[in-house]
Design a protein around this motif. Structure first.
Motif, PDB file in Angstrom:
ATOM      1  N   PHE A   1      50.273  87.190  80.576  1.00 41.51           N
ATOM      2  CA  PHE A   1      50.168  86.965  79.137  1.00 41.51           C
ATOM      3  C   PHE A   1      49.784  85.516  78.847  1.00 41.51           C
ATOM      4  N   ASN A   2      50.416  84.577  79.559  1.00 42.53           N
ATOM      5  CA  ASN A   2      50.086  83.164  79.332  1.00 42.53           C
ATOM      6  C   ASN A   2      48.593  82.909  79.482  1.00 42.53           C
ATOM      7  N   GLN A   3      47.989  83.562  80.462  1.00 44.73           N
ATOM      8  CA  GLN A   3      46.596  83.299  80.772  1.00 44.73           C
ATOM      9  C   GLN A   3      45.623  84.163  79.970  1.00 44.73           C
ATOM     10  N   PHE A   4      46.011  85.414  79.659  1.00 45.31           N
ATOM     11  CA  PHE A   4      45.040  86.367  79.107  1.00 45.31           C
ATOM     12  C   PHE A   4      45.448  86.971  77.765  1.00 45.31           C
ATOM     13  N   SER A   5      46.618  86.607  77.242  1.00 47.63           N
ATOM     14  CA  SER A   5      47.043  86.945  75.870  1.00 47.63           C
ATOM     15  C   SER A   5      46.914  88.435  75.542  1.00 47.63           C
ATOM     16  N   GLY A   6      47.293  89.300  76.472  1.00 52.08           N
ATOM     17  CA  GLY A   6      47.322  90.738  76.203  1.00 52.08           C
ATOM     18  C   GLY A   6      46.063  91.487  76.588  1.00 52.08           C
ATOM     19  N   GLU A   7      45.016  90.785  76.984  1.00 49.33           N
ATOM     20  CA  GLU A   7      43.745  91.446  77.292  1.00 49.33           C
ATOM     21  C   GLU A   7      43.872  92.422  78.456  1.00 49.33           C
ATOM     22  N   VAL A   8      44.537  92.007  79.536  1.00 53.64           N
ATOM     23  CA  VAL A   8      44.641  92.874  80.703  1.00 53.64           C
ATOM     24  C   VAL A   8      45.512  94.087  80.398  1.00 53.64           C
ATOM     25  N   ASP A   9      46.578  93.896  79.616  1.00 54.11           N
ATOM     26  CA  ASP A   9      47.440  95.020  79.230  1.00 54.11           C
ATOM     27  C   ASP A   9      46.640  96.051  78.449  1.00 54.11           C
ATOM     28  N   MET A  10      45.852  95.568  77.489  1.00 50.31           N
ATOM     29  CA  MET A  10      45.056  96.462  76.651  1.00 50.31           C
ATOM     30  C   MET A  10      44.079  97.284  77.487  1.00 50.31           C
ATOM     31  N   LYS A  11      43.388  96.634  78.426  1.00 51.95           N
ATOM     32  CA  LYS A  11      42.421  97.355  79.250  1.00 51.95           C
ATOM     33  C   LYS A  11      43.104  98.409  80.129  1.00 51.95           C
ATOM     34  N   LEU A  12      44.270  98.081  80.664  1.00 50.54           N
ATOM     35  CA  LEU A  12      44.989  99.037  81.500  1.00 50.54           C
ATOM     36  C   LEU A  12      45.518 100.210  80.672  1.00 50.54           C
TER      37      LEU A  12
ATOM     38  N   SER B   1      44.369  89.456  88.746  1.00 50.38           N
ATOM     39  CA  SER B   1      45.388  89.108  89.736  1.00 50.38           C
ATOM     40  C   SER B   1      44.942  87.932  90.595  1.00 50.38           C
ATOM     41  N   GLU B   2      43.642  87.888  90.922  1.00 49.90           N
ATOM     42  CA  GLU B   2      43.134  86.785  91.730  1.00 49.90           C
ATOM     43  C   GLU B   2      43.350  85.450  91.018  1.00 49.90           C
ATOM     44  N   LYS B   3      43.087  85.435  89.706  1.00 49.55           N
ATOM     45  CA  LYS B   3      43.266  84.200  88.940  1.00 49.55           C
ATOM     46  C   LYS B   3      44.749  83.826  88.841  1.00 49.55           C
ATOM     47  N   ILE B   4      45.594  84.836  88.654  1.00 53.15           N
ATOM     48  CA  ILE B   4      47.032  84.573  88.545  1.00 53.15           C
ATOM     49  C   ILE B   4      47.584  84.072  89.866  1.00 53.15           C
ATOM     50  N   THR B   5      47.122  84.647  90.965  1.00 56.18           N
ATOM     51  CA  THR B   5      47.588  84.202  92.280  1.00 56.18           C
ATOM     52  C   THR B   5      47.296  82.728  92.494  1.00 56.18           C
ATOM     53  N   ALA B   6      46.123  82.314  92.062  1.00 57.38           N
ATOM     54  CA  ALA B   6      45.758  80.899  92.205  1.00 57.38           C
ATOM     55  C   ALA B   6      46.694  80.003  91.408  1.00 57.38           C
ATOM     56  N   VAL B   7      47.025  80.423  90.187  1.00 55.19           N
ATOM     57  CA  VAL B   7      47.946  79.640  89.352  1.00 55.19           C
ATOM     58  C   VAL B   7      49.342  79.625  89.971  1.00 55.19           C
TER      59      VAL B   7
END
Length: 724
Positions: free
Chosen positions: A87-98, A332-338
């Motif tokens: 959420f911090n990084q994508f503000s709900g976008e990934v949840d919506m797509k899933l 997930s790749e971007k989150i893993t890096a963070v």
């Protein structure tokens, strides 16, 4: 329903949970059900809080259950936003797509959907989420008309002609030729616990009655309330049980907000002719709920069966859906890096952000102390006159494991990016604030405060508003007439979590906003420490009335735990008698209350008739569960209990609720003469860290005291399983 286990019940439960979809369930079958009645399956989630890592497993289970139940709906009861780095990084976008890929039919707004309202962008992320959703959002008690970001998105109607990416009071779905009404309600507490900006909230009961009437006007007699009110949340605001008992015509409430794990559906207590069934799955995408319903021609539920499907069970893993996994992968790749970015600091012990009694919303924790210490240090750099700091427990979202502390872990703990506020308060106002903090205790409250610089003592069983006994600033009692400066986050400083005193202080212009972000201050504070090993220090003490328990002692902590769990009242109003020998009757009472066991039959022991009825039932319940046994029909209630006998009782209780642990060894030199069951029980207690010996000995034949019981029972509490 209280937890009770028997071989027969276990066998029945296993058979019911083995197969998805409609199953034999005699305990819940209603004789009025007919073969041609309408069958509907509701699949449901709630409070996922951006835990999208489990979404591919959820998608797999959704497909499986839909295949077994063609007449199905997939609903979400809110709080998709806030809680992880996704959420911090994508503000709900990934949840919506899933959610789009899973084919959700509808979602209600949770309070956390409004968390970004005070940001410079306002509710832009929420409006984007709504527009991008392949399903409608529901909010019968919400009005978005004063926020231009939602222009053209809300239609305050009940309709069968709904569109995806729009907001409605309610929608009418046609399932196998039958009309099913679904409407949404969001807790009226949201303006005080989130950042709603210009979104307005109406009374949930009035809104529900109007919406149900509109459904009935349009010929709909099967009605689902999709709610973010909470199963048993405060009656001062709203909850699902109050909704069910007040508004007639609601057949099902699919709920969220309180993170309640209802292993079985709850039939609400109402005065109405037709039943209302309530379900909720828990939290964080740990489970997918399934509710199988049968309706008669009048739209009444005549048969129902519900279960939760665990999505992260290591023993029965659910495979990830390939399509959902593909959607998630780039995020997930971007989150893993963070996540992998180190702060350069190491936690010596776990930094405790757990929930429950003595967790971040109902007690002092080492993580709460560390966060407030960092807040105070950061505020002092800006204004050296700041004297203490406080942080709401609801803003602490996770624990941090031992070892390297990463940026990702810190941002998961503090995902909201709250800014620093410096507040000028009188001592009297501080007392009002602390009274509000502890008003719900021992029930969890997101506004429960953690402190740096203050030491608070309160009576958690006194009437709300009259609980605080002492507030000291660095060891000295506060002067109610004097002014003090404090640091907190701006959400709390502006009156969040219902802090009316702080809202007035903010309106009075006594809050400055330097703008420093909470997780940045936290990391800066970590950099100043030689080692990260904070302790629980007695900054927040819920007092106990027992004068024979030494303050600050280990026993005091254990007795306090039992006292506020209502597992002990002491031997009198002011004594606990820690050194008194524990009797068999007392041991049975303690364990029976902790496990919430209820006697099914009448007492069979011949020597307990003179005990009070409650104790007789507790002994009977424990005997029925196989935890205690008598001799020649007698229980010997006044007999002393040895340490080995107490270990046996706890081990049998553990085996009732958990898979048995095998191959355990306890290296005590004084237990070899005991039988195998007793040795195994002692080994289990050591493995679970419920007991310890001294100098390589367990002292199994020594009499157990009430202090021993307090320690063992308090340590055992985390292993108690209970379903509502």
């Amino acid at each position: 329903m209280k937890w009770v286990k028997s071989i027969a019940a276990t066998t029945l439960a296993a058979s019911l949970l083995a197969t998805p979809g409609f199953a034999a369930h005699a305990a819940e079958t209603t004789p009025t059900a007919k073969k041609d009645d309408f069958k509907l399956t509701i699949l449901h989630s709630n409070d996922t809080h951006a835990h999208v890592e489990a979404a591919p497993q959820r998608a797999t289970k959704v497909k499986e259950l839909r295949a077994a139940n063609p007449n199905s709906l997939l609903l979400d009861a809110g709080d998709v936003f806030s809680g992880t780095l996704y959420f911090n990084q994508f503000s709900g976008e990934v949840d919506m797509k899933l959610m789009n890929s899973m084919g959700y039919d509808a979602m209600v707004f949770g309070n956390h959907e409004f968390d970004l309202g005070s940001s410079p962008e306002g509710h832009a992320a929420l409006a984007k989420f709504v527009k991008g959703a392949d399903f409608p959002l529901l909010g019968a008690n919400l009005d978005f008309s004063k926020d231009s970001l939602f222009d053209g998105l809300q239609s305050q109607t009940v309709t069968k002609d709904f569109e995806k990416g729009k907001i409605y009071n309610g929608i009418i779905k046609e399932v196998d030729g039958e009309k099913v009404g679904i409407f949404g309600l969001t807790t009226e507490e949201t303006p005080s616990i989130s950042s709603v900006a210009n979104v307005q909230f109406a009374n949930y009961i009035d809104s529900a009655k109007k919406t149900v009437a509109e459904f009935e006007k349009q010929g709909v007699n099967k009605i689902i309330a999709l709610t973010h009110l909470g199963f048993d949340d405060s009656k001062d605001f709203d909850n699902d049980q109050l909704l069910a008992s007040t508004v007639e015509g609601i057949d099902v409430i699919v709920g969220g907000h309180t993170h309640t794990k209802l292993d079985k559906p709850v039939k609400a207590e109402t005065s109405f002719k037709d039943p209302t069934i309530i379900v909720q799955t828990g939290q964080y995408s740990e489970n997918l709920g399934e509710l199988d319903l049968t309706f008669n021609d009048n739209g009444a539920v005549v048969d129902y069966f519900g279960q939760l499907h665990a999505l992260n069970d290591k023993e029965k893993p659910v495979a990830a859906d390939p399509e959902a996994a593909k959607i998630l992968a780039p995020y997930s790749e971007k989150i893993t890096a963070v996540k992998q970015q180190s702060t350069g600091n190491t936690a010596v012990s776990t930094l405790d952000g757990k929930r429950g009694l003595w967790g971040v919303r109902a007690g002092e924790t080492n993580l709460g102390n560390l966060i407030t210490d960092g807040m105070l240090a950061g505020a002092k750099k800006i204004d050296p006159e700041v004297q203490f700091a406080f942080q709401n427990g609801g803003g602490i979202r996770a624990s941090i494991d031992t070892g390297d502390i990463t940026v990702g872990e810190v941002m998961t703990v503090m995902p909201f990016g709250n800014a620093l506020g410096i507040v000028k308060l009188t001592g009297a106002e501080i007392y009002e604030i602390v009274e509000h903090s502890v008003k719900e205790f021992p029930k969890e409250f997101g506004g429960f405060l953690h402190f740096s610089g203050l030491q608070v003592e309160f009576d958690g069983k006194a009437p709300a508003g009259k609980r605080v006994k002492s507030i000291k600033l660095n060891g000295k009692e506060l002067d109610k007439a004097a002014y003090y400066k404090a640091a907190t986050n701006t959400f709390t400083a502006k009156g969040g979590d219902g802090y009316e005193t702080l809202a007035k202080v903010y309106a009075d212009g006594r809050v400055s906003e330097p703008g420093t972000i909470d997780y940045e201050m936290f990391i800066q504070h970590l950099d100043t420490l030689k080692k990260v090993d904070p302790k629980v220090e007695g900054r927040i003490i819920a007092t106990i009335p027992f004068t024979d328990i030494a303050k600050g002692s280990e026993t005091e902590g254990y007795v306090r735990d039992l006292y506020y769990r209502d597992l002990t009242k002491g031997t009198s109003a002011t004594t606990y008698s820690p050194n008194a020998n524990l009797t068999r009757a007392q041991a049975a009472s303690f364990i029976s209350r902790a496990l919430h066991l209820e006697a099914k039959g009448q007492a069979t022991f011949t020597d307990i008739a003179n005990l009070n009825p409650a104790t007789q039932k507790e002994i009977t319940a424990l005997a029925e569960a196989g935890i205690v046994q008598g001799v020649n029909g007698k229980f010997n209630p006044d007999a002393k209990v040895t340490r080995s006998q107490l270990a046996l009782m706890f081990a049998r209780a553990y085996d009732l609720q958990h898979d048995a642990k095998t191959g355990l060894k306890a290296d005590f030199s004084d237990i070899s003469k005991y039988d195998a069951e007793t040795q195994n029980a002692i080994a289990l207690m050591k493995d679970l860290k419920i007991v310890s010996g001294a100098n390589g000995k367990f002292m199994p034949g020594n009499n157990a005291t009430r202090a021993h019981m307090a320690k063992m029972l308090s340590n055992y509490i985390p292993y108690v399983k209970e379903s509502k």
